[in-house]
Enzyme design. Sequence first.
Site, PDB file in Angstrom:
ATOM      1  N   MET A 119       0.848  -1.197   0.000  1.00 52.20           N
ATOM      2  CA  MET A 119       0.000   0.000   0.000  1.00 52.20           C
ATOM      3  C   MET A 119       0.889   1.254   0.000  1.00 52.20           C
ATOM      4  O   MET A 119       0.465   2.325   0.422  1.00 52.20           O
ATOM      5  CB  MET A 119      -0.936  -0.007   1.207  1.00 52.20           C
ATOM      6  CG  MET A 119      -1.894  -1.207   1.171  1.00 52.20           C
ATOM      7  SD  MET A 119      -3.432  -0.941   2.058  1.00 52.20           S
ATOM      8  CE  MET A 119      -2.823  -0.681   3.711  1.00 52.20           C
ATOM      9  N   GLY A 120       2.134   1.104  -0.426  1.00 53.22           N
ATOM     10  CA  GLY A 120       3.033   2.258  -0.461  1.00 53.22           C
ATOM     11  C   GLY A 120       3.538   2.595   0.924  1.00 53.22           C
ATOM     12  O   GLY A 120       3.556   1.752   1.817  1.00 53.22           O
ATOM     13  N   HIS A 131       9.549  -3.379   3.295  1.00 54.11           N
ATOM     14  CA  HIS A 131       9.054  -3.626   1.931  1.00 54.11           C
ATOM     15  C   HIS A 131      10.225  -3.897   0.985  1.00 54.11           C
ATOM     16  O   HIS A 131      10.149  -4.769   0.120  1.00 54.11           O
ATOM     17  CB  HIS A 131       8.310  -2.405   1.395  1.00 54.11           C
ATOM     18  CG  HIS A 131       7.054  -2.065   2.138  1.00 54.11           C
ATOM     19  ND1 HIS A 131       6.967  -0.977   2.972  1.00 54.11           N
ATOM     20  CD2 HIS A 131       5.848  -2.669   2.176  1.00 54.11           C
ATOM     21  CE1 HIS A 131       5.741  -0.914   3.477  1.00 54.11           C
ATOM     22  NE2 HIS A 131       5.044  -1.925   3.027  1.00 54.11           N
ATOM     23  N   GLN A 150     -10.386  -2.431   2.659  1.00 56.68           N
ATOM     24  CA  GLN A 150      -9.887  -3.164   3.829  1.00 56.68           C
ATOM     25  C   GLN A 150      -9.810  -2.293   5.081  1.00 56.68           C
ATOM     26  O   GLN A 150      -9.389  -2.754   6.128  1.00 56.68           O
ATOM     27  CB  GLN A 150      -8.541  -3.820   3.527  1.00 56.68           C
ATOM     28  CG  GLN A 150      -7.367  -2.876   3.364  1.00 56.68           C
ATOM     29  CD  GLN A 150      -6.124  -3.625   2.903  1.00 56.68           C
ATOM     30  OE1 GLN A 150      -6.014  -4.038   1.752  1.00 56.68           O
ATOM     31  NE2 GLN A 150      -5.167  -3.828   3.797  1.00 56.68           N
ATOM     32  N   SER A 152       7.134  -0.690  10.331  1.00 56.79           N
ATOM     33  CA  SER A 152       5.737  -0.577   9.895  1.00 56.79           C
ATOM     34  C   SER A 152       5.530   0.818   9.327  1.00 56.79           C
ATOM     35  O   SER A 152       6.119   1.797   9.812  1.00 56.79           O
ATOM     36  CB  SER A 152       4.811  -0.774  11.104  1.00 56.79           C
ATOM     37  OG  SER A 152       3.535  -0.238  10.831  1.00 56.79           O
TER      38      SER A 152
HETATM   39  O1  PAF Z   1      -0.252  -5.820   3.433  1.00 54.63           O
HETATM   40  C1  PAF Z   1      -0.662  -4.879   2.739  1.00 54.63           C
HETATM   41  O2  PAF Z   1       0.025  -3.884   2.497  1.00 54.63           O
HETATM   42  C2  PAF Z   1      -2.064  -4.960   2.146  1.00 54.63           C
HETATM   43  O3  PAF Z   1      -2.945  -5.576   3.027  1.00 54.63           O
HETATM   44  C3  PAF Z   1      -2.104  -5.633   0.764  1.00 54.63           C
HETATM   45  C4  PAF Z   1      -1.680  -7.085   0.847  1.00 54.63           C
HETATM   46  C5  PAF Z   1      -1.182  -4.888  -0.189  1.00 54.63           C
HETATM   47  C6  PAF Z   1      -3.515  -5.594   0.200  1.00 54.63           C
HETATM   48  O4  PAF Z   1      -3.990  -4.296   0.082  1.00 54.63           O
END
Ligand code: PAF
Length: 293
Positions: A28-29, A35, A58, A182
């Site tokens: 989600m950037g 990441h 979500q 995070s």
């Molecule tokens: O973990 C995340 O960043 C999100 O839940 C995902 C898997 C990209 C789905 O939007």
Amino acid sequence: MEVWQTTDDLLRMNRFREQGPLVLVPTMGALHEGHLSLVRCGAEIGPVVVSIFVNPTQFGPNEDYGSYPRTMAKDLDLLKALPVAGVFAPDVGEIYGEGLETSVRPGHRAQGLCGGDRPDHFAGVLTVVAKLFGLVRPDVAIFGRKDAQQCLVISQMVEDLKMPIKLVDAPTLREKDGLALSSRNRYLSDSQRQQALCLFQALTEGRLLLEQGCRKRSVVLAAMEAWLQKADSIDYADVRQVPDLGRSEDIFGKTLLAVAARVGPARLIDNLVLQVDDKQVSDSYLLGTERKS
Ligand code: PAF
């Protein structure tokens, strides 16, 4: 590194399929070293596509969808320095433009933990992940182990819906003092960041008890909860079996120690995945077999 915004643009991605198994790293950037470690892990397998999409479905009504950090220019700069074939960065209209009548209903692994007081969260995650899988058609997808329940819920979807995709859970990256990386850590003041260490301390205490030979869930849980009192409020502390996320008073086999708590404006989660045997406790992983944690 190419940037694709529309599903039509994704046609340009197809040439990378010749270079090896196509790897998707969905995000989600608001990218951080955690990441980037997923990207590095993917690059060892094949050409990597990173998706950046803050998925509205979500987030619950009182959650941080509106204020979730959107740092596209910085994210692209970070990714340019890595072996990334391309970035898929659609807008909400591209993904949900025609409305959403069909969605993916998660199975029992979505109950409790992060699904407990967020009834639509995992349906939102699965629906967007299924869309991303359908659009990018990766051979492999990499998710962070920190979102342990998410990994297991997605793996159930892939298994149940016979999606031809291999899933990998990559290890959680931590600061020197143990705080899990995070995107939401940036919400914390210096003193809240110190307070947030109680999540890792709770997990460390749980692990210590297991290493000392305790195998009783209620005892481990009570110790974890005691540390979590330092947070502003506790969402949950739990000890679950992997992969089914069942509960058993006797702890044995692959085990998830999981915590979620609120500190200042941030809801933070963390976990440890452990292999608990009669005499030994070691780090483990969530998905697949025969690999290093
Ligand atoms: O973990 C995340 O960043 C999100 O839940 C995902 C898997 C990209 C789905 O939007």
